[in-house]
Motif scaffolding. Structure first.
Motif, PDB file in Angstrom:
ATOM      1  N   ALA A  91       0.833  -1.212   0.000  1.00 27.48           N
ATOM      2  CA  ALA A  91       0.000   0.000   0.000  1.00 27.48           C
ATOM      3  C   ALA A  91       0.862   1.256   0.000  1.00 27.48           C
ATOM      4  O   ALA A  91       0.586   2.220  -0.734  1.00 27.48           O
ATOM      5  CB  ALA A  91      -0.930  -0.002   1.216  1.00 27.48           C
ATOM      6  N   TYR A  92       1.928   1.246   0.819  1.00 29.71           N
ATOM      7  CA  TYR A  92       2.811   2.422   0.879  1.00 29.71           C
ATOM      8  C   TYR A  92       3.510   2.662  -0.463  1.00 29.71           C
ATOM      9  O   TYR A  92       3.522   3.791  -0.983  1.00 29.71           O
ATOM     10  CB  TYR A  92       3.860   2.260   1.988  1.00 29.71           C
ATOM     11  CG  TYR A  92       4.949   3.305   1.887  1.00 29.71           C
ATOM     12  CD1 TYR A  92       4.716   4.613   2.313  1.00 29.71           C
ATOM     13  CD2 TYR A  92       6.188   3.001   1.318  1.00 29.71           C
ATOM     14  CE1 TYR A  92       5.685   5.589   2.188  1.00 29.71           C
ATOM     15  CE2 TYR A  92       7.163   3.970   1.201  1.00 29.71           C
ATOM     16  CZ  TYR A  92       6.915   5.272   1.625  1.00 29.71           C
ATOM     17  OH  TYR A  92       7.872   6.239   1.484  1.00 29.71           O
ATOM     18  N   PHE A  93       4.092   1.596  -1.043  1.00 30.86           N
ATOM     19  CA  PHE A  93       4.835   1.762  -2.295  1.00 30.86           C
ATOM     20  C   PHE A  93       3.909   2.137  -3.452  1.00 30.86           C
ATOM     21  O   PHE A  93       4.310   2.873  -4.354  1.00 30.86           O
ATOM     22  CB  PHE A  93       5.625   0.501  -2.616  1.00 30.86           C
ATOM     23  CG  PHE A  93       6.820   0.292  -1.727  1.00 30.86           C
ATOM     24  CD1 PHE A  93       7.733   1.319  -1.522  1.00 30.86           C
ATOM     25  CD2 PHE A  93       7.041  -0.933  -1.086  1.00 30.86           C
ATOM     26  CE1 PHE A  93       8.839   1.139  -0.687  1.00 30.86           C
ATOM     27  CE2 PHE A  93       8.135  -1.115  -0.274  1.00 30.86           C
ATOM     28  CZ  PHE A  93       9.043  -0.078  -0.059  1.00 30.86           C
ATOM     29  N   GLU A  94       2.665   1.647  -3.420  1.00 30.19           N
ATOM     30  CA  GLU A  94       1.706   2.047  -4.459  1.00 30.19           C
ATOM     31  C   GLU A  94       1.321   3.522  -4.299  1.00 30.19           C
ATOM     32  O   GLU A  94       1.250   4.268  -5.277  1.00 30.19           O
ATOM     33  CB  GLU A  94       0.450   1.173  -4.392  1.00 30.19           C
ATOM     34  CG  GLU A  94       0.652  -0.233  -4.944  1.00 30.19           C
ATOM     35  CD  GLU A  94      -0.613  -1.069  -4.875  1.00 30.19           C
ATOM     36  OE1 GLU A  94      -1.510  -0.735  -4.069  1.00 30.19           O
ATOM     37  OE2 GLU A  94      -0.696  -2.068  -5.615  1.00 30.19           O
ATOM     38  N   THR A  95       1.090   3.938  -3.055  1.00 27.25           N
ATOM     39  CA  THR A  95       0.718   5.333  -2.794  1.00 27.25           C
ATOM     40  C   THR A  95       1.818   6.291  -3.212  1.00 27.25           C
ATOM     41  O   THR A  95       1.550   7.381  -3.736  1.00 27.25           O
ATOM     42  CB  THR A  95       0.389   5.522  -1.296  1.00 27.25           C
ATOM     43  OG1 THR A  95      -0.689   4.656  -0.940  1.00 27.25           O
ATOM     44  CG2 THR A  95      -0.012   6.962  -0.992  1.00 27.25           C
ATOM     45  N   THR A  96       3.066   5.891  -2.982  1.00 31.08           N
ATOM     46  CA  THR A  96       4.208   6.751  -3.324  1.00 31.08           C
ATOM     47  C   THR A  96       4.758   6.442  -4.720  1.00 31.08           C
ATOM     48  O   THR A  96       5.824   6.923  -5.077  1.00 31.08           O
ATOM     49  CB  THR A  96       5.325   6.601  -2.263  1.00 31.08           C
ATOM     50  OG1 THR A  96       5.685   5.205  -2.131  1.00 31.08           O
ATOM     51  CG2 THR A  96       4.852   7.129  -0.916  1.00 31.08           C
ATOM     52  N   ARG A  97       4.021   5.619  -5.481  1.00 28.80           N
ATOM     53  CA  ARG A  97       4.321   5.322  -6.885  1.00 28.80           C
ATOM     54  C   ARG A  97       5.716   4.707  -7.093  1.00 28.80           C
ATOM     55  O   ARG A  97       6.393   4.951  -8.082  1.00 28.80           O
ATOM     56  CB  ARG A  97       4.174   6.586  -7.748  1.00 28.80           C
ATOM     57  CG  ARG A  97       2.797   7.233  -7.628  1.00 28.80           C
ATOM     58  CD  ARG A  97       2.669   8.508  -8.432  1.00 28.80           C
ATOM     59  NE  ARG A  97       2.649   8.231  -9.864  1.00 28.80           N
ATOM     60  CZ  ARG A  97       1.568   7.868 -10.540  1.00 28.80           C
ATOM     61  NH1 ARG A  97       0.397   7.729  -9.906  1.00 28.80           N
ATOM     62  NH2 ARG A  97       1.625   7.663 -11.837  1.00 28.80           N
ATOM     63  N   GLN A  98       6.126   3.862  -6.135  1.00 32.99           N
ATOM     64  CA  GLN A  98       7.387   3.116  -6.262  1.00 32.99           C
ATOM     65  C   GLN A  98       7.032   1.714  -6.746  1.00 32.99           C
ATOM     66  O   GLN A  98       6.997   0.747  -5.987  1.00 32.99           O
ATOM     67  CB  GLN A  98       8.122   3.083  -4.918  1.00 32.99           C
ATOM     68  CG  GLN A  98       8.495   4.476  -4.407  1.00 32.99           C
ATOM     69  CD  GLN A  98       9.247   4.417  -3.098  1.00 32.99           C
ATOM     70  OE1 GLN A  98      10.353   3.862  -3.004  1.00 32.99           O
ATOM     71  NE2 GLN A  98       8.660   4.995  -2.063  1.00 32.99           N
ATOM     72  N   TRP A  99       6.761   1.601  -8.040  1.00 28.77           N
ATOM     73  CA  TRP A  99       6.127   0.412  -8.602  1.00 28.77           C
ATOM     74  C   TRP A  99       6.990  -0.845  -8.493  1.00 28.77           C
ATOM     75  O   TRP A  99       6.468  -1.934  -8.235  1.00 28.77           O
ATOM     76  CB  TRP A  99       5.732   0.664 -10.054  1.00 28.77           C
ATOM     77  CG  TRP A  99       4.871   1.874 -10.213  1.00 28.77           C
ATOM     78  CD1 TRP A  99       5.154   3.008 -10.910  1.00 28.77           C
ATOM     79  CD2 TRP A  99       3.578   2.102  -9.627  1.00 28.77           C
ATOM     80  NE1 TRP A  99       4.124   3.925 -10.807  1.00 28.77           N
ATOM     81  CE2 TRP A  99       3.144   3.390 -10.033  1.00 28.77           C
ATOM     82  CE3 TRP A  99       2.746   1.345  -8.810  1.00 28.77           C
ATOM     83  CZ2 TRP A  99       1.921   3.932  -9.636  1.00 28.77           C
ATOM     84  CZ3 TRP A  99       1.527   1.880  -8.422  1.00 28.77           C
ATOM     85  CH2 TRP A  99       1.127   3.155  -8.826  1.00 28.77           C
ATOM     86  N   ASP A 100       8.308  -0.735  -8.693  1.00 29.91           N
ATOM     87  CA  ASP A 100       9.179  -1.914  -8.607  1.00 29.91           C
ATOM     88  C   ASP A 100       9.139  -2.518  -7.205  1.00 29.91           C
ATOM     89  O   ASP A 100       9.031  -3.733  -7.030  1.00 29.91           O
ATOM     90  CB  ASP A 100      10.623  -1.560  -8.968  1.00 29.91           C
ATOM     91  CG  ASP A 100      10.810  -1.384 -10.469  1.00 29.91           C
ATOM     92  OD1 ASP A 100       9.871  -1.733 -11.210  1.00 29.91           O
ATOM     93  OD2 ASP A 100      11.874  -0.914 -10.887  1.00 29.91           O
ATOM     94  N   LYS A 101       9.244  -1.654  -6.205  1.00 37.17           N
ATOM     95  CA  LYS A 101       9.219  -2.129  -4.817  1.00 37.17           C
ATOM     96  C   LYS A 101       7.842  -2.688  -4.463  1.00 37.17           C
ATOM     97  O   LYS A 101       7.738  -3.687  -3.737  1.00 37.17           O
ATOM     98  CB  LYS A 101       9.600  -0.997  -3.867  1.00 37.17           C
ATOM     99  CG  LYS A 101      11.064  -0.577  -3.984  1.00 37.17           C
ATOM    100  CD  LYS A 101      11.395   0.566  -3.040  1.00 37.17           C
ATOM    101  CE  LYS A 101      12.861   0.965  -3.168  1.00 37.17           C
ATOM    102  NZ  LYS A 101      13.190   2.113  -2.288  1.00 37.17           N
ATOM    103  N   ALA A 102       6.797  -2.046  -4.991  1.00 40.38           N
ATOM    104  CA  ALA A 102       5.445  -2.545  -4.746  1.00 40.38           C
ATOM    105  C   ALA A 102       5.278  -3.942  -5.331  1.00 40.38           C
ATOM    106  O   ALA A 102       4.698  -4.830  -4.692  1.00 40.38           O
ATOM    107  CB  ALA A 102       4.413  -1.594  -5.365  1.00 40.38           C
ATOM    108  N   PHE A 103       5.809  -4.156  -6.527  1.00 37.99           N
ATOM    109  CA  PHE A 103       5.681  -5.455  -7.183  1.00 37.99           C
ATOM    110  C   PHE A 103       6.424  -6.548  -6.401  1.00 37.99           C
ATOM    111  O   PHE A 103       5.911  -7.653  -6.217  1.00 37.99           O
ATOM    112  CB  PHE A 103       6.221  -5.380  -8.614  1.00 37.99           C
ATOM    113  CG  PHE A 103       6.151  -6.690  -9.348  1.00 37.99           C
ATOM    114  CD1 PHE A 103       4.930  -7.220  -9.751  1.00 37.99           C
ATOM    115  CD2 PHE A 103       7.302  -7.417  -9.617  1.00 37.99           C
ATOM    116  CE1 PHE A 103       4.859  -8.440 -10.406  1.00 37.99           C
ATOM    117  CE2 PHE A 103       7.239  -8.634 -10.277  1.00 37.99           C
ATOM    118  CZ  PHE A 103       6.009  -9.140 -10.677  1.00 37.99           C
ATOM    119  N   ARG A 104       7.628  -6.236  -5.909  1.00 38.88           N
ATOM    120  CA  ARG A 104       8.396  -7.245  -5.152  1.00 38.88           C
ATOM    121  C   ARG A 104       7.655  -7.640  -3.874  1.00 38.88           C
ATOM    122  O   ARG A 104       7.604  -8.814  -3.515  1.00 38.88           O
ATOM    123  CB  ARG A 104       9.792  -6.704  -4.830  1.00 38.88           C
ATOM    124  CG  ARG A 104      10.725  -6.665  -6.038  1.00 38.88           C
ATOM    125  CD  ARG A 104      12.169  -6.560  -5.609  1.00 38.88           C
ATOM    126  NE  ARG A 104      12.461  -5.285  -4.964  1.00 38.88           N
ATOM    127  CZ  ARG A 104      12.857  -4.191  -5.625  1.00 38.88           C
ATOM    128  NH1 ARG A 104      12.969  -4.209  -6.945  1.00 38.88           N
ATOM    129  NH2 ARG A 104      13.127  -3.079  -4.970  1.00 38.88           N
TER     130      ARG A 104
END
Length: 304
Positions: free
Chosen positions: A255-268
């Motif tokens: 949720a945090y990485f998606e909100t801050t648009r850090q897509w690679d980290k969100a995917f991992r």
């Protein structure tokens, strides 16, 4: 994708504690001690995400307690059965066990208030899950959730039960987050403070994750990330090995990485979450918990 085990590794200390108590109970021919050992086995398996085995041990303990009449221990066991049913999404059965826990608690003489605290919390938890599943959510169901949590809170303050006060602050903060009510943050911060003082690390980790979620909801992503990192550090340093914390951590990081648009980290993080969720999906893939509940209810009718 590599296959993951159906649950996390069991905590050896928890299993050893249960085994030692069981050995003592058998040596003393003490059925109540044996029931407590079964209860501890059940908790150990549930912590590892093996709800089927945990439920089986809880039912073993219930079979000892039920013939002895109403007690705090019996009410507590119904609470644990209810929690497991919520975990696998069978809310009708969860409500059945939570209602039984309250009925037993109300009829209990010794430690009645403590039994009521657990029962009210169980009912609030079940109705919270029901409310979350409603389309659209029913305000009266939400009011019922808050009502049970407030009853729990009142008794905790009456008994000066610091862990109970911390727990109900966690629950109220979490449910207020879900309706974007800013009261969520002070409730969760109070729970974090109390659990830190009490050195309740598992509950503290849960609280920090829900606090991070609230920070994110109310536009404080920096505080959310800092809290999540601390929660993950706590989990690793204390070797908590708790399935639900692992899942919640992954959810909140995604949720945090998606909100801050850090897509690679969100995917991992999402890949880790998918592996963990597979455990939950397979926990009752063959209806094992349902079968256990049915066997238990059938056996009870035969002897009634």
């Amino acid at each position: 994708m590599a296959q993951v085990p159906l649950h996390l590794k069991l905590n050896p200390e928890k299993i050893q504690k249960a085994a030692k108590l069981k050995q003592e109970a058998l040596a003393k021919h003490d059925s109540l001690l044996l029931a407590e050992a079964y209860y501890l086995y059940g908790k150990a398996y549930v912590f590892a995400g093996d709800y089927q085995t945990g439920q089986a041990y809880y039912v073993k303990a219930i079979r000892i307690h039920e013939p002895l009449g109403n007690s705090m221990e019996l009410s507590r066991l119904y609470v644990r059965l209810s929690e497991n049913e919520v975990r696998v999404g069978r809310l009708k059965q969860a409500l059945h066990y939570a209602t039984l826990s309250l009925k037993v608690a109300q009829a209990t003489q010794k430690n009645k208030d403590k039994a009521l605290i657990r029962a009210y919390g169980a009912l609030a938890h079940v109705y919270g899950a029901i409310w979350g599943a409603e389309k659209p959510p029913n305000p009266s169901t939400f009011d019922r959730v808050i009502s049970y949590y407030k009853k729990e809170e009142q008794l905790c303050y009456k008994l000066n039960d610091a862990p109970g006060i911390a727990e109900v602050n966690l629950e109220l903060g979490t449910i207020f987050s879900q309706v974007n009510d800013p009261k969520a943050i002070p409730y969760l911060e109070k729970a974090q403070h109390l659990f830190t003082q009490l050195d309740k690390v598992t509950s503290l980790a849960f609280t920090m994750m829900h606090l991070a979620e609230a920070y994110l909801i109310f536009g404080k992503p920096k505080q959310a990330f800092q809290t999540l990192v601390k929660a993950e550090d706590l989990y690793n340093s204390k070797k908590l090995n708790n399935y639900e914390i692992r899942v919640d951590l992954a959810i909140q990081f995604v949720a945090y990485f998606e909100t801050t648009r850090q897509w690679d980290k969100a995917f991992r993080r999402l890949r880790k979450l998918n592996e963990l969720e597979r455990i939950r999906l397979l926990a009752d893939h063959d209806g094992a918990l349902t079968r256990l509940s049915m066997e238990y209810e059938t056996e009870k009718k035969k002897h009634s």
